[in-house]
Design an enzyme around this catalytic site. Structure first.
Site, mmCIF file in Angstrom:
data_model
loop_
_atom_site.group_PDB
_atom_site.id
_atom_site.type_symbol
_atom_site.label_atom_id
_atom_site.label_comp_id
_atom_site.label_asym_id
_atom_site.label_seq_id
_atom_site.Cartn_x
_atom_site.Cartn_y
_atom_site.Cartn_z
ATOM 1 N N CYS A 195 90.089 120.737 54.064
ATOM 2 C CA CYS A 195 91.463 121.122 53.310
ATOM 3 C C CYS A 195 92.598 120.450 54.393
ATOM 4 O O CYS A 195 92.538 120.313 55.566
ATOM 5 C CB CYS A 195 91.769 122.474 53.416
ATOM 6 S SG CYS A 195 91.077 123.535 52.525
ATOM 7 N N GLU A 210 74.020 110.841 51.496
ATOM 8 C CA GLU A 210 75.407 111.090 51.420
ATOM 9 C C GLU A 210 76.218 110.524 50.325
ATOM 10 O O GLU A 210 76.997 111.023 49.790
ATOM 11 C CB GLU A 210 75.794 111.206 52.752
ATOM 12 C CG GLU A 210 77.510 111.538 53.123
ATOM 13 C CD GLU A 210 77.715 111.477 54.496
ATOM 14 O OE1 GLU A 210 77.279 110.801 55.492
ATOM 15 O OE2 GLU A 210 78.434 112.197 55.145
ATOM 16 N N HIS A 247 50.004 113.113 57.726
ATOM 17 C CA HIS A 247 49.696 114.560 57.757
ATOM 18 C C HIS A 247 50.106 115.417 56.555
ATOM 19 O O HIS A 247 50.707 116.606 56.757
ATOM 20 C CB HIS A 247 50.410 115.135 59.008
ATOM 21 C CG HIS A 247 49.670 114.763 60.200
ATOM 22 N ND1 HIS A 247 48.161 114.947 60.552
ATOM 23 C CD2 HIS A 247 50.070 113.638 61.244
ATOM 24 C CE1 HIS A 247 47.905 113.923 61.476
ATOM 25 N NE2 HIS A 247 48.936 113.453 61.907
ATOM 26 N N LYS A 268 72.793 108.643 55.647
ATOM 27 C CA LYS A 268 73.911 107.786 55.048
ATOM 28 C C LYS A 268 73.424 107.661 53.511
ATOM 29 O O LYS A 268 74.588 107.791 52.819
ATOM 30 C CB LYS A 268 73.943 106.430 55.746
ATOM 31 C CG LYS A 268 74.760 106.390 57.167
ATOM 32 C CD LYS A 268 75.998 106.721 57.116
ATOM 33 C CE LYS A 268 76.408 108.140 57.318
ATOM 34 N NZ LYS A 268 76.532 108.674 58.726
ATOM 35 N N LYS A 295 85.389 115.580 55.041
ATOM 36 C CA LYS A 295 85.409 114.931 56.598
ATOM 37 C C LYS A 295 85.094 116.006 57.733
ATOM 38 O O LYS A 295 84.152 115.775 58.425
ATOM 39 C CB LYS A 295 86.479 113.859 56.730
ATOM 40 C CG LYS A 295 86.328 113.202 57.949
ATOM 41 C CD LYS A 295 85.278 112.267 58.136
ATOM 42 C CE LYS A 295 85.169 111.332 59.178
ATOM 43 N NZ LYS A 295 83.840 110.535 59.346
ATOM 44 N N GLU A 305 69.476 108.950 60.758
ATOM 45 C CA GLU A 305 70.913 108.517 60.317
ATOM 46 C C GLU A 305 70.620 107.912 59.235
ATOM 47 O O GLU A 305 71.681 107.989 58.205
ATOM 48 C CB GLU A 305 71.427 108.161 61.879
ATOM 49 C CG GLU A 305 72.906 107.720 61.432
ATOM 50 C CD GLU A 305 73.828 108.625 61.152
ATOM 51 O OE1 GLU A 305 73.526 109.742 61.017
ATOM 52 O OE2 GLU A 305 74.916 108.343 60.631
ATOM 53 N N ASN A 360 94.352 126.320 55.420
ATOM 54 C CA ASN A 360 93.068 125.709 55.914
ATOM 55 C C ASN A 360 92.312 126.684 56.565
ATOM 56 O O ASN A 360 92.821 127.017 57.590
ATOM 57 C CB ASN A 360 93.477 124.333 56.523
ATOM 58 C CG ASN A 360 92.190 123.643 57.001
ATOM 59 O OD1 ASN A 360 91.098 123.732 56.554
ATOM 60 N ND2 ASN A 360 92.318 122.641 58.188
ATOM 61 N N GLY A 361 90.888 126.870 56.094
ATOM 62 C CA GLY A 361 90.261 127.924 56.762
ATOM 63 C C GLY A 361 89.890 129.011 56.036
ATOM 64 O O GLY A 361 90.059 129.002 54.966
ATOM 65 N N TRP A 421 89.147 121.728 49.831
ATOM 66 C CA TRP A 421 87.741 121.744 49.742
ATOM 67 C C TRP A 421 87.311 123.126 49.604
ATOM 68 O O TRP A 421 87.553 123.996 50.561
ATOM 69 C CB TRP A 421 87.078 121.302 51.063
ATOM 70 C CG TRP A 421 85.424 121.154 51.011
ATOM 71 C CD1 TRP A 421 84.792 120.081 50.476
ATOM 72 C CD2 TRP A 421 84.876 122.231 51.575
ATOM 73 N NE1 TRP A 421 83.489 120.315 50.729
ATOM 74 C CE2 TRP A 421 83.333 121.637 51.303
ATOM 75 C CE3 TRP A 421 84.802 123.167 52.157
ATOM 76 C CZ2 TRP A 421 82.122 122.235 51.662
ATOM 77 C CZ3 TRP A 421 83.580 123.928 52.550
ATOM 78 C CH2 TRP A 421 82.390 123.523 52.249
ATOM 79 N N ARG A 469 89.824 114.994 53.715
ATOM 80 C CA ARG A 469 89.610 116.366 54.207
ATOM 81 C C ARG A 469 89.052 117.366 53.159
ATOM 82 O O ARG A 469 88.685 118.398 53.389
ATOM 83 C CB ARG A 469 90.735 116.759 54.968
ATOM 84 C CG ARG A 469 91.130 116.028 56.013
ATOM 85 C CD ARG A 469 92.263 116.829 56.954
ATOM 86 N NE ARG A 469 92.141 117.937 57.224
ATOM 87 C CZ ARG A 469 91.381 118.134 58.320
ATOM 88 N NH1 ARG A 469 91.450 116.996 59.491
ATOM 89 N NH2 ARG A 469 91.275 119.379 59.062
#
Ligand code: M6R
Length: 609
Positions: free
Chosen positions: A2, A488, A504, A485, A604, A481, A100-101, A74, A27
């Site tokens: 947010c 995402e 395995h 990427k 983000k 990583e 925000n929160g 968000w 955000r």
């Protein structure tokens, strides 16, 4: 998570709010809205979807007024919709709130304080506007203080009141907030990029502070109403560093910024053949106390921690564990004064990482932070902070922050080793020399020719549904990583596997429709990885090998495609190895038409647990 903005001053608020929201859209981007007080009273407009939807919806008659607030969301409570978008209004329409929160006790508040009230949204935020109306008795600040007695959670709030149109009130508990100091105007934002085109003078708001902004002044008070004397900081970035600068996407820009970011994170930290930090100095006694290191982080920063484990164990001989922050704090880790906790976070505000940091400190452990954001919660609360100096990272997918985190870890590991005497002068010199060469070598990986090769590979992946990355040791940490990427931003399912582990069970998934990207840079495991590549080739997988240029011939014989990296000290090489994987993710997502900087469902900085 947010973005919030606020403006009060001499200019029309609407364009300033929209411009600020654009800078904060990374955000959260599932809905947005604004509220402005002007000649027509308190007017709001909100829309589900990207900010462009809100802009389209705004009436051709602009909303006039020189005080306003805005939000880009968000979703946490309630799905993305017009109704759930912020700002939220009080029932009488005289208060508007952006948040925000999370308000953790919003259900209890509805029951105990707001029984009988009708709510227009499914959000936790709306109770705040209702509480302000309930507590308002001619004094906006007093109503805010009463409201703060009632709400629990982690949040940043910005509020306006039609009865008192000469002020904005803002407050924070945990979620970040920064004030921009202007001339006859003042600004509020969740993050610095929203302020940069107006002012570089800023004040970081701390936990439990209440800010009163008028056009002329900013007053910040503590919980008891005492005025606090705050420092005004000058932001070193320029407005352009938060712009795309001709690149299609921030992610691409940030990948290309890596050589420069490498120079910055190294700058001034290698002096006369030794590592030194201006931020702190550790003694031999202090280091001798630390018998164990926990590296705690989330997502990409966690992947940087996996490389860190190998660095600290190899260079400083300190046993190191790496954990995702959301698990760490709930499993009662063995923490005491003999433990060092290294928290890694680009944003410095990831809620899980902040919580892990607090847990560590509560148990007497010392905390070192590696972060990119000056004055962030993690920077403020840690015992020592090592900054990345990578410049703003706007794209949700982290790139330059990751590689600079790795460099910071190599520097820190070498620093520990030189103090503890666990490294020879010759090896230290080799490592520092290899680090100093990184900017130039990274630049080679961004040549037109290399990008052309990546594009060809990405075209081949555009219709793929599943893909495997394999590697061993440091190569394995890097492919984790690479897979993140790709998932995402391109939405292709990818798994990263320790190459020796495939047989395995997972080898069952390898077919001619499951391409494999094998990272094969570490010489100590080179032969073994080659055997694992042959195993997947024998099951018809299309294999791309990413290896050092000295292995060109063999790579060409056993794989379908090759990407060759410039030779570098093997221990430092991971910093370079990840760059082709970042580029593969980027170009594959681009060819698939994905929104690269704002991938679906993500934001983000993740300021909720
Ligand atoms: O700001 P942080 O480094 O604490 O963020 C941690 C993760 O949320 C972040 O790295 C995330 O995994 C990225 N979107 C990955 O590209």
């Amino acid at each position: 998570m947010c973005g919030i903005v606020g403006y009060i001053g001499k200019n029309q608020a609407l364009p300033i709010l929209l411009e600020g929201l654009k800078k904060l859209e990374y955000r959260g981007y599932d809905s947005s809205g604004i509220a402005i007080i002007g000649p027509e009273g308190l007017t709001t407009e909100k829309s589900v979807g990207k900010l462009a939807n809100l802009e389209q919806k705004l009436p051709s008659r602009t909303i006039t007024g020189t005080i306003g607030i805005g939000h880009t969301r968000w979703a946490t409570h309630g799905r993305p919709s017009d109704a759930n978008a912020h700002p939220h209004l009080s029932p009488n329409g005289r208060f508007a709130v952006v948040h925000n929160g999370i308000v953790e006790n919003y259900l209890q508040i509805k029951e105990h304080y707001l029984a009988g009230h009708t709510f227009c949204s499914e959000t936790d935020t709306e109770v705040i506007a209702h509480l302000l109306e309930k507590f308002y008795d001619g004094d906006f600040e007093d109503a805010v203080r009463q409201m703060l007695q009632v709400v629990r959670g982690a949040f940043a709030l910005v509020m306006i009141c039609l009865e008192e149109p000469d002020k904005i009130i803002a407050c924070r508990k945990d979620s970040p907030m920064v004030l921009g100091v202007g001339d006859g105007e003042n600004f509020i934002a969740s993050d610095v990029p929203a302020l940069l085109s107006h002012t570089r003078q800023c004040i970081y708001v701390e936990k439990d502070e209440i800010c009163l902004l008028t056009a002329e002044k900013i007053i910040i008070k503590d919980q008891n109403g005492n005025i606090i004397d705050k420092t005004v900081h000058t932001i070193a970035w320029d407005a352009e560093s938060a712009e795309k600068d001709g690149y299609d996407d921030f992610m691409l820009k940030e990948i290309y910024e890596q050589p420069q970011a490498f120079r910055k994170v190294l700058s001034g930290r290698i002096e006369q053949g030794k590592v030194a930090f201006s931020e702190f100095e550790l003694t031999e006694n202090e280091l001798a106390k630390w018998r164990k290191i926990y590296i705690v982080a989330c997502g990409t920063a966690y992947h940087a921690g996996l490389v860190g484990k190998m660095i600290f164990e190899k260079l400083a001989h300190i046993p190191t564990e790496v954990e995702v922050a959301s698990e760490f704090r709930y499993r009662e880790p063995m923490l005491n004064e003999e433990t060092l906790v290294l928290v890694i976070s680009q944003s410095g505000e990831t809620a899980d990482t902040v919580a892990a940091l607090r847990e560590a400190k509560a148990h007497g452990a010392k905390v070192i932070a590696i972060t990119n954001v000056l004055g962030s919660a993690i920077a403020r609360e840690s015992d020592y902070t090592l900054y990345l100096w990578a410049g703003p990272e706007i794209s949700v997918a982290s790139t330059k922050a990751y590689t600079t985190m790795l460099i910071a870890e190599y520097l820190l590991g070498a620093y520990f080793a030189q103090i503890k005497g666990t490294i020879t002068n010759e090896r230290l010199a080799e490592i520092l020399h290899a680090l100093a060469q990184l900017p130039e070598k990274a630049q080679q990986l961004l040549s037109n020719d290399f990008i052309q090769q990546i594009n060809t590979i990405a075209e081949g992946y555009q219709k793929v549904h599943n893909l495997f990355f394999i590697g061993r040791g440091l190569d394995w940490a890097i492919v984790l990583e690479g897979a993140l990427k790709l998932k995402e931003i391109s939405y292709i399912h990818a798994e990263a596997y320790a190459a020796g582990e495939l047989k395995h069970g997972t080898l069952a998934l390898i077919t001619d429709e499951t391409p494999v990207i094998a990272l094969c840079v570490q010489e100590s495991t080179y032969e073994k990885t080659i055997s694992n590549i042959k195993e997947v080739k024998a099951r018809d997988a299309q294999v791309l090998i990413v290896t050092s240029e000295n292995h060109q011939q063999e790579a060409a014989q056993i794989s379908d495609a090759q990407l060759l990296l410039p030779l570098a000290d093997n221990f430092i090489a991971p910093i370079l190895s990840v760059i082709p994987l970042q580029l593969i993710a980027y170009y594959t997502a681009k060819i698939r038409g994905c929104n690269i900087d704002q991938p679906r469902n993500l934001a983000k900085s993740v300021t909720v647990e």
